[in-house]
Design a protein around this motif. Structure first.
Motif, short mmCIF file in Angstrom:
data_model
loop_
_atom_site.label_atom_id
_atom_site.label_comp_id
_atom_site.label_asym_id
_atom_site.label_seq_id
_atom_site.Cartn_x
_atom_site.Cartn_y
_atom_site.Cartn_z
N GLY A 1 -26.02 -20.99 113.85
CA GLY A 1 -26.70 -20.41 115.01
C GLY A 1 -28.06 -19.84 114.65
O GLY A 1 -28.98 -19.87 115.45
N LEU A 2 -28.18 -19.32 113.43
CA LEU A 2 -29.47 -18.80 112.99
C LEU A 2 -30.45 -19.91 112.69
O LEU A 2 -31.66 -19.75 112.86
N ALA A 3 -29.95 -21.06 112.27
CA ALA A 3 -30.84 -22.19 112.02
C ALA A 3 -31.39 -22.73 113.33
O ALA A 3 -32.51 -23.23 113.39
N GLN A 4 -30.62 -22.62 114.39
CA GLN A 4 -31.03 -23.13 115.70
C GLN A 4 -32.26 -22.40 116.24
O GLN A 4 -33.21 -23.06 116.66
N PRO A 5 -32.31 -21.05 116.23
CA PRO A 5 -33.52 -20.41 116.73
C PRO A 5 -34.75 -20.73 115.89
O PRO A 5 -35.85 -20.74 116.39
N THR A 6 -34.57 -21.02 114.59
CA THR A 6 -35.70 -21.36 113.75
C THR A 6 -36.36 -22.64 114.24
O THR A 6 -37.56 -22.73 114.36
N ALA A 7 -35.54 -23.63 114.57
CA ALA A 7 -36.08 -24.91 114.99
C ALA A 7 -36.51 -24.91 116.46
O ALA A 7 -37.59 -25.36 116.80
N ALA A 8 -35.66 -24.40 117.34
CA ALA A 8 -35.91 -24.50 118.78
C ALA A 8 -36.53 -23.23 119.36
O ALA A 8 -36.97 -23.24 120.50
N GLY A 9 -36.51 -22.13 118.63
CA GLY A 9 -37.04 -20.88 119.17
C GLY A 9 -35.98 -20.00 119.78
O GLY A 9 -36.10 -18.80 119.81
N ALA A 10 -34.91 -20.59 120.29
CA ALA A 10 -33.83 -19.82 120.92
C ALA A 10 -32.50 -20.52 120.67
O ALA A 10 -32.45 -21.74 120.61
N ALA A 11 -31.45 -19.74 120.53
CA ALA A 11 -30.11 -20.29 120.32
C ALA A 11 -29.34 -20.27 121.62
O ALA A 11 -29.55 -19.41 122.47
N THR A 12 -28.43 -21.22 121.77
CA THR A 12 -27.58 -21.25 122.96
C THR A 12 -26.58 -20.11 122.87
O THR A 12 -26.24 -19.63 121.79
N LEU A 13 -26.11 -19.68 124.02
CA LEU A 13 -25.12 -18.60 124.07
C LEU A 13 -23.82 -19.06 123.43
O LEU A 13 -23.41 -20.21 123.59
N ARG A 14 -23.17 -18.14 122.73
CA ARG A 14 -21.87 -18.45 122.15
C ARG A 14 -21.01 -17.19 122.15
O ARG A 14 -21.52 -16.08 122.11
N GLU A 15 -19.71 -17.42 122.19
CA GLU A 15 -18.77 -16.30 122.16
C GLU A 15 -18.43 -15.99 120.72
O GLU A 15 -18.25 -16.90 119.90
N LYS A 16 -18.34 -14.72 120.42
CA LYS A 16 -17.93 -14.27 119.10
C LYS A 16 -17.44 -12.84 119.23
O LYS A 16 -17.25 -12.36 120.34
N GLU A 17 -17.24 -12.17 118.13
CA GLU A 17 -16.81 -10.78 118.14
C GLU A 17 -17.70 -9.97 117.22
O GLU A 17 -18.21 -10.48 116.22
N PHE A 18 -17.90 -8.71 117.56
CA PHE A 18 -18.54 -7.74 116.68
C PHE A 18 -17.45 -6.80 116.20
O PHE A 18 -16.43 -6.62 116.87
N LEU A 19 -17.67 -6.21 115.05
CA LEU A 19 -16.75 -5.20 114.53
C LEU A 19 -17.29 -3.83 114.90
O LEU A 19 -18.40 -3.47 114.56
N HIS A 20 -16.47 -3.07 115.63
CA HIS A 20 -16.80 -1.68 115.95
C HIS A 20 -16.73 -0.89 114.66
O HIS A 20 -16.04 -1.28 113.69
N LYS A 21 -17.39 0.22 114.60
CA LYS A 21 -17.38 1.07 113.41
C LYS A 21 -15.96 1.46 113.01
O LYS A 21 -15.64 1.57 111.83
N ASN A 22 -15.07 1.61 114.01
CA ASN A 22 -13.69 2.00 113.71
C ASN A 22 -12.80 0.80 113.34
O ASN A 22 -11.61 0.95 113.15
N GLY A 23 -13.39 -0.40 113.25
CA GLY A 23 -12.63 -1.59 112.85
C GLY A 23 -12.15 -2.44 114.02
O GLY A 23 -11.72 -3.57 113.82
N LYS A 24 -12.20 -1.91 115.23
CA LYS A 24 -11.77 -2.66 116.41
C LYS A 24 -12.73 -3.81 116.66
O LYS A 24 -13.93 -3.72 116.40
#
Length: 182
Positions: free
Chosen positions: A99-122
């Motif tokens: 996904g990071l390679a995509q903005p380099t070439a095209a300027g913007a990445a397509t939306l994708r679903e993922k998760e972030f880790l909250h500070k408490n681990g959730k």
């Protein structure tokens, strides 16, 4: 006299051109200020989480929406302890790399679903998009939308559908049993 008249005419012409240029600059400045104000209100509204990430994956800046979503304080972010890779579960690292390679070439990445880790681990389910900034620093702007409420509603819908199916099955069995008794 002719030379003086010609000089006055050129001076008036140049003055008019400068006045037009200054008026155009004032309109451009006003439009720029309006545009900056719109984006500032959008980012400060915390409707979406916004962060600026450097080439070393450290979060350079973020709005309060992101900080609240992942449980960090502005002080922690400014001290450099907030890292994009560390707030991402390991199973998403490969997808982030592509996904990071995509903005380099095209300027913007397509939306994708993922998760972030909250500070408490959730884990916090998010919809993420990215765009490269125009500078030479290699910075990327990430936009994230918290999907926690949507996921909760989807789970509740699935549970309701299961209960409805069980109710229909139980109703069918009761109907068949009633037929047998009859």
């Amino acid at each position: 006299a002719h030379l003086l008249e010609n000089l006055e005419w050129k001076c008036e012409e140049r003055t008019a051109a400068l006045e037009a240029e200054f008026a155009d600059r004032r309109r451009t400045e006003k439009a720029l200020l309006r545009s900056e104000g719109r984006f500032e209100r959008l980012i400060e509204s915390n409707i979406i989480a916004v962060m600026l990430v450097g080439p070393d994956d450290h979060v350079i800046d973020a709005n309060d929406g992101l900080l609240e979503m992942i449980g960090y304080t502005r002080h922690e972010m400014e001290s450099g302890t907030l890292n994009y890779r560390e707030m991402t579960p390991p199973e998403y690292w490969e997808g982030d790399a592509s996904g990071l390679a995509q903005p380099t070439a095209a300027g913007a990445a397509t939306l994708r679903e993922k998760e972030f880790l909250h500070k408490n681990g959730k884990r916090v389910p998010v919809l993420v998009g990215a765009a490269r900034t125009d500078d030479l620093e290699g910075e990327t702007v990430y936009f994230a939308l918290d999907q926690s409420e949507r996921r909760l509603l989807e789970d509740q819908l699935r549970q309701a559908q299961k209960m409805e199916a069980i109710g229909q099955l139980a109703g069918g069995i009761a109907h068949d049993f009633n037929n047998l008794l009859t």
